[in-house]
Design a protein around this motif. Structure first.
Motif, short mmCIF file in Angstrom:
data_model
loop_
_atom_site.label_atom_id
_atom_site.label_comp_id
_atom_site.label_asym_id
_atom_site.label_seq_id
_atom_site.Cartn_x
_atom_site.Cartn_y
_atom_site.Cartn_z
N ASN A 153 0.84 -1.19 0.00
CA ASN A 153 0.00 0.00 0.00
C ASN A 153 0.88 1.24 0.00
O ASN A 153 1.92 1.27 0.66
CB ASN A 153 -0.92 0.01 1.22
CG ASN A 153 -1.84 -1.19 1.21
OD1 ASN A 153 -2.58 -1.40 0.26
ND2 ASN A 153 -1.77 -2.01 2.25
N VAL A 154 0.43 2.24 -0.73
CA VAL A 154 1.22 3.45 -0.88
C VAL A 154 0.31 4.67 -0.74
O VAL A 154 -0.74 4.75 -1.38
CB VAL A 154 1.90 3.50 -2.27
CG1 VAL A 154 2.83 4.69 -2.39
CG2 VAL A 154 2.65 2.22 -2.57
N GLY A 155 0.73 5.61 0.09
CA GLY A 155 0.08 6.91 0.16
C GLY A 155 0.90 7.88 -0.66
O GLY A 155 2.11 8.02 -0.45
N THR A 156 0.27 8.50 -1.64
CA THR A 156 1.01 9.35 -2.57
C THR A 156 0.24 10.62 -2.86
O THR A 156 -0.92 10.77 -2.50
CB THR A 156 1.22 8.64 -3.93
OG1 THR A 156 -0.05 8.48 -4.56
CG2 THR A 156 1.88 7.31 -3.77
N ARG B 176 4.74 11.62 -5.89
CA ARG B 176 5.50 11.75 -4.65
C ARG B 176 4.96 10.74 -3.63
O ARG B 176 3.79 10.77 -3.29
CB ARG B 176 5.36 13.15 -4.07
CG ARG B 176 5.60 14.26 -5.06
CD ARG B 176 7.04 14.36 -5.45
NE ARG B 176 7.20 15.55 -6.29
CZ ARG B 176 8.06 15.63 -7.27
NH1 ARG B 176 8.86 14.61 -7.54
NH2 ARG B 176 8.17 16.72 -7.99
N VAL B 177 5.81 9.86 -3.17
CA VAL B 177 5.42 8.87 -2.17
C VAL B 177 5.55 9.50 -0.78
O VAL B 177 6.58 10.06 -0.44
CB VAL B 177 6.30 7.61 -2.27
CG1 VAL B 177 5.98 6.63 -1.15
CG2 VAL B 177 6.12 6.95 -3.63
N VAL B 178 4.48 9.38 0.00
CA VAL B 178 4.46 9.91 1.35
C VAL B 178 4.71 8.80 2.36
O VAL B 178 5.45 8.97 3.32
CB VAL B 178 3.10 10.61 1.65
CG1 VAL B 178 3.04 11.12 3.08
CG2 VAL B 178 2.86 11.74 0.65
N MET C 9 8.55 3.53 -3.98
CA MET C 9 7.86 2.60 -4.87
C MET C 9 7.02 3.32 -5.89
O MET C 9 6.71 4.47 -5.74
CB MET C 9 6.99 1.69 -3.99
CG MET C 9 6.46 0.46 -4.65
SD MET C 9 7.74 -0.42 -5.50
CE MET C 9 6.90 -0.68 -7.02
N SER C 10 6.64 2.58 -6.87
CA SER C 10 5.84 3.09 -7.98
C SER C 10 4.50 3.63 -7.54
O SER C 10 3.87 3.09 -6.65
CB SER C 10 5.58 1.95 -8.98
OG SER C 10 4.65 2.34 -9.94
#
Length: 169
Positions: A122-125, A146-148, A166-167
């Motif tokens: 999981n990614v917050g961006t 921008r990855v947060v 990450m992507s």
């Protein structure tokens, strides 16, 4: 009392702002939905031309791409690292300066591993986006991811995945 001409001019200006804001939000939302539906046949270079300018610049933690040519392949390759993805867009801000717009759009993305093993990644961006009014409507000419934050198991095969770089695709 305001003249009819002045009132009409004021209302036209307000309508243009509302219409531009709606058009730019729609543009960003179509791109975000497209991230999860790239396998469908309509997501080819002609579709990307309805979203991006011919010379658009896209920057992601795992790579960059310039121009619409080859963009469909670039995005499919990034998504192909995962069995499935699900991107949820939320808050966004839009600032206009004539025929240009600056957008910040927040996303949370879930990436499912091909083997379905381990926790999803999981990614917050957020996306920093530049858009421009063209004769064919608003188009994105710049997008930077921008990855947060990250959570879960990244991909060892992707440089920086172990550090959360990450992507966004």
């Amino acid at each position: 009392m305001e003249s009819i001409e002045n009132e009409v001019a004021r209302l036209r200006a307000q309508l243009r702002v509302v219409t531009d804001r709606s058009d730019v939000r729609d543009l960003v939302e179509r791109y975000v939905v497209g991230l999860d539906t790239l396998h469908e046949p309509e997501f080819d270079e002609s579709w990307y031309r309805t979203v991006f300018t011919e010379d658009a610049r896209l920057d992601f933690p795992v790579g960059s791409h310039r121009g619409v040519k080859g963009l469909a392949r670039f995005q499919r390759e990034a998504k192909g690292k995962w069995a499935r993805t699900h991107h949820l867009g939320s808050n966004s801000t839009i600032r206009f300066d004539g025929d240009r717009a600056e957008v910040r759009a927040h996303l949370i993305a879930t990436h499912v591993h091909h083997d379905d093993e381990g926790p999803h990644f999981n990614v917050g961006t957020y996306f920093d986006i530049g858009a421009v009014r063209t004769p064919d409507g608003w188009r994105i000419d710049r997008l930077a991811c921008r990855v947060v934050w990250t959570a879960g198991k990244g991909l060892a095969s992707v440089p920086g995945a172990d550090r959360g770089s990450m992507s966004c695709a």
